[in-house]
Design an enzyme around this catalytic site. Structure first.
Site, PDB file in Angstrom:
ATOM      1  CB  CYS A  73      -1.091  -0.039   1.271  1.00  0.00           C
ATOM      2  SG  CYS A  73      -1.916  -1.633   1.041  1.00  0.00           S
ATOM      3  CE  LYS A 127      -5.481   4.298   2.486  1.00  0.00           C
ATOM      4  NZ  LYS A 127      -4.383   5.532   2.707  1.00  0.00           N
ATOM      5  CG  HIS A 135      -6.345   0.763   1.995  1.00  0.00           C
ATOM      6  ND1 HIS A 135      -5.326   1.481   0.999  1.00  0.00           N
ATOM      7  CD2 HIS A 135      -5.487   0.403   2.847  1.00  0.00           C
ATOM      8  CE1 HIS A 135      -4.255   1.359   1.296  1.00  0.00           C
ATOM      9  NE2 HIS A 135      -4.094   0.732   2.456  1.00  0.00           N
ATOM     10  CD  GLU A 149      -1.269   7.723   9.175  1.00  0.00           C
ATOM     11  OE1 GLU A 149      -2.037   7.130   9.058  1.00  0.00           O
ATOM     12  OE2 GLU A 149      -0.727   8.774   8.205  1.00  0.00           O
ATOM     13  CG  PHE A 159      -0.113  -5.520   5.060  1.00  0.00           C
ATOM     14  CD1 PHE A 159      -0.544  -4.892   6.171  1.00  0.00           C
ATOM     15  CD2 PHE A 159      -1.528  -5.683   3.965  1.00  0.00           C
ATOM     16  CE1 PHE A 159      -1.529  -4.918   6.722  1.00  0.00           C
ATOM     17  CE2 PHE A 159      -2.672  -5.792   4.671  1.00  0.00           C
ATOM     18  CZ  PHE A 159      -2.945  -5.395   5.876  1.00  0.00           C
ATOM     19  CG  HIS A 217      -1.514   4.595   5.235  1.00  0.00           C
ATOM     20  ND1 HIS A 217      -1.522   4.492   3.828  1.00  0.00           N
ATOM     21  CD2 HIS A 217      -1.665   3.453   5.922  1.00  0.00           C
ATOM     22  CE1 HIS A 217      -1.686   3.251   3.648  1.00  0.00           C
ATOM     23  NE2 HIS A 217      -1.739   2.619   4.755  1.00  0.00           N
TER      24      HIS A 217
END
Lengths: 405, 82
Positions: free
Chosen positions: A152, A320, A325, A298, A393, A287
């Site tokens: 991502c 998002k 996402h 975050e 990830f 994010h």
């Protein structure tokens, strides 16, 4: 002196519709493009942009990239002839998984009809570098062209890499961003098996009720040009790409470091690279996935990187909340959204944010969009400065530092 | 069971397959070259797969390289099938 890099065009296909303006304006108006628990690009029809042959020769993720690229180039004022030497134009496009729909369809063909009925297009459509390849071919970009693969964070890493190519003198311009179209039953089941996706089907980053991310698809691309070359051809930049920072958590296969140390280092690196102090940051495009783990770590990362006071003062919002996402497409689309937010000096809202969670105490821009405070440098208005964060990830962290004109 | 391969039926099968891979239907004629139709080696593999399923005739990559026109392909298949 380092070569400066400006953004002269942006393009996006997202669950909020066709075009960067649809993304920017509808998000700023607090709208959400998620339906039935997925962020699908319902308005996208390949026939609008592609010939039958081109459509057959590209997976949906590459098709979305072509549509976004066409828009970005038009905005940059690139006509039929490239405004730079073809060998000096790079094309760097990130993706999380590439042509997953093709892979699944062709695997069905193998199982049901045997090895001799696999399409000869299976590999060229599914390969993760396909978007970069088809764009280079379609427009004749003959400089460095490849995909970046960091889950991502891939779209953001692509843009950062393109920045470096221009700074280093390997290219004078780059078409860059991310694309993803992985809304297949396989990918949806696989993310659900990890407990990463939302059971409620609602994307509400930073909210106490958040229960995972909502999958989306789309593409966002930017035209980057070396500043003097852009100026020489009379281009009107939308903004400037000031810096990039990338780090790895080296912590866990899927979970972020709870203290956000790796992400914080990426933020600091992007700021240092840009020559920007934390208190000069006007906006953070987070994010903000809507997973319990990401949004907490975050938040910690922003506090660690910017300092508690600055982190609590700066508006932080997540695209998002409006589109879900987009995985490898997220960094591209969110960079586009950030460029336009800074241009219009507005912090779009984290749509649907209502219930604060303990310890998640930043200004997540609840409710509606808010103007960014103006700063002056003598008689001149200072550019608005923003960050765009992407984490993947595997522990990949990538951060861009952007500015309006 | 493989279909009966009259020249007409092979012509129709190949024309349909060419249209499927993106060639302009109006341009598909016996004398049309694959180059003019913008049909490349990847497209011809797909055409070969259709032909093999329909008539049981295998067209290898080497065979396909020798085809210049639509007629070349039709004759190859019609001859092998009969």
């Amino acid at each position: 002196m380092s070569r400066r890099v400006v953004i002269t065009g942006v393009g996006a296909v997202s669950p909020l519709g066709m075009g960067a303006s649809a993304l920017h304006e509808r998000w700023a108006a607090g709208e959400c493009g998620i339906e039935d628990g997925v962020g699908r690009c319902r308005d996208f029809d390949p026939a609008d942009v592609l010939s039958k042959k081109e459509a057959r020769r590209s997976d949906r993720f590459a098709q979305l990239a072509i549509a976004a690229c066409q828009e970005a180039l038009a905005q940059a004022g690139w006509g039929d002839e490239l405004p730079h030497e073809a060998e000096r134009v790079a094309c760097i496009v990130g993706t999380g998984v590439g042509g997953l729909e093709t892979l699944e369809t062709q695997h069905d063909a193998l199982r049901d009809r045997g090895p001799k009925q696999i399409s000869p297009l299976a590999i060229p459509l599914m390969m993760a570098n396909a978007a970069s390849a088809v764009l280079a071919m379609r427009y004749g970009f003959r400089g460095p062209a490849f995909g970046t693969v960091s889950a991502c964070a891939a779209g953001t890493d692509a843009i950062g890499t393109a920045l470096r190519l221009i700074q280093a003198g390997d290219a004078d311009a780059a078409i860059t961003g991310g694309a993803e179209a992985a809304l297949t039953p396989f990918a949806r089941s696989a993310f659900a098996a990890m407990d990463a996706t939302s059971k409620s089907g609602v994307s509400r980053p930073f909210d106490a009720r958040r229960d995972g991310f909502v999958m989306g698809e789309g593409a966002g691309l930017l035209v980057l040009e070396e500043a003097r070359a852009a100026h020489a051809r009379g281009a009107e930049p939308l903004g400037e790409l000031l810096g990039y920072g990338a780090t790895a958590d080296a912590f866990h296969l899927t979970a972020p470091d709870p203290a956000g140390a790796g992400a914080a280092r990426a933020v600091r690196r992007a700021l240092d690279d840009a020559g920007v102090a934390p208190d000069q940051v006007d906006y953070v495009n987070a994010h903000g996935t809507s997973t319990p783990l990401n949004d907490r770590s975050e938040t910690e990362a922003l506090k660690a990187a910017l300092g508690e006071d600055v982190a609590k003062r700066v508006p932080v919002s997540s695209t998002k909340s409006a589109i879900g996402h987009l995985l490898g497409g997220a960094g591209g689309v969110e960079a586009v959204a950030t460029v336009l937010a800074l241009r219009d000096r507005v912090a779009p809202p984290t749509v649907g944010y209502e219930e604060p969670d303990e310890g998640l105490d930043l200004d997540y821009v609840p409710g509606e969009a808010r103007p960014l405070p103006e700063r002056r440098n003598g008689d001149r208005r200072s550019p608005a400065i923003g960050l765009s964060n992407s984490f993947g990830f595997g522990g990949h962290n990538a951060v861009l530092c952007l500015a309006s004109r | 069971m493989a279909a009966t391969a009259t020249k007409e039926s092979v012509e129709r099968t190949i024309a349909d397959a060419l249209e499927q891979v993106g060639a302009d239907a109006e341009e598909i004629k016996p004398d049309a070259t694959f180059e003019a139709l913008d049909v490349d080696s990847l497209d011809l593999v797909e055409v070969a797969q259709v032909v093999e399923e329909e008539y049981g005739v295998e067209i290898t990559g080497e065979d396909a390289q020798r085809f210049e026109t639509v007629r070349d392909a039709v004759e190859f298949v019609a001859n092998r099938a009969s």
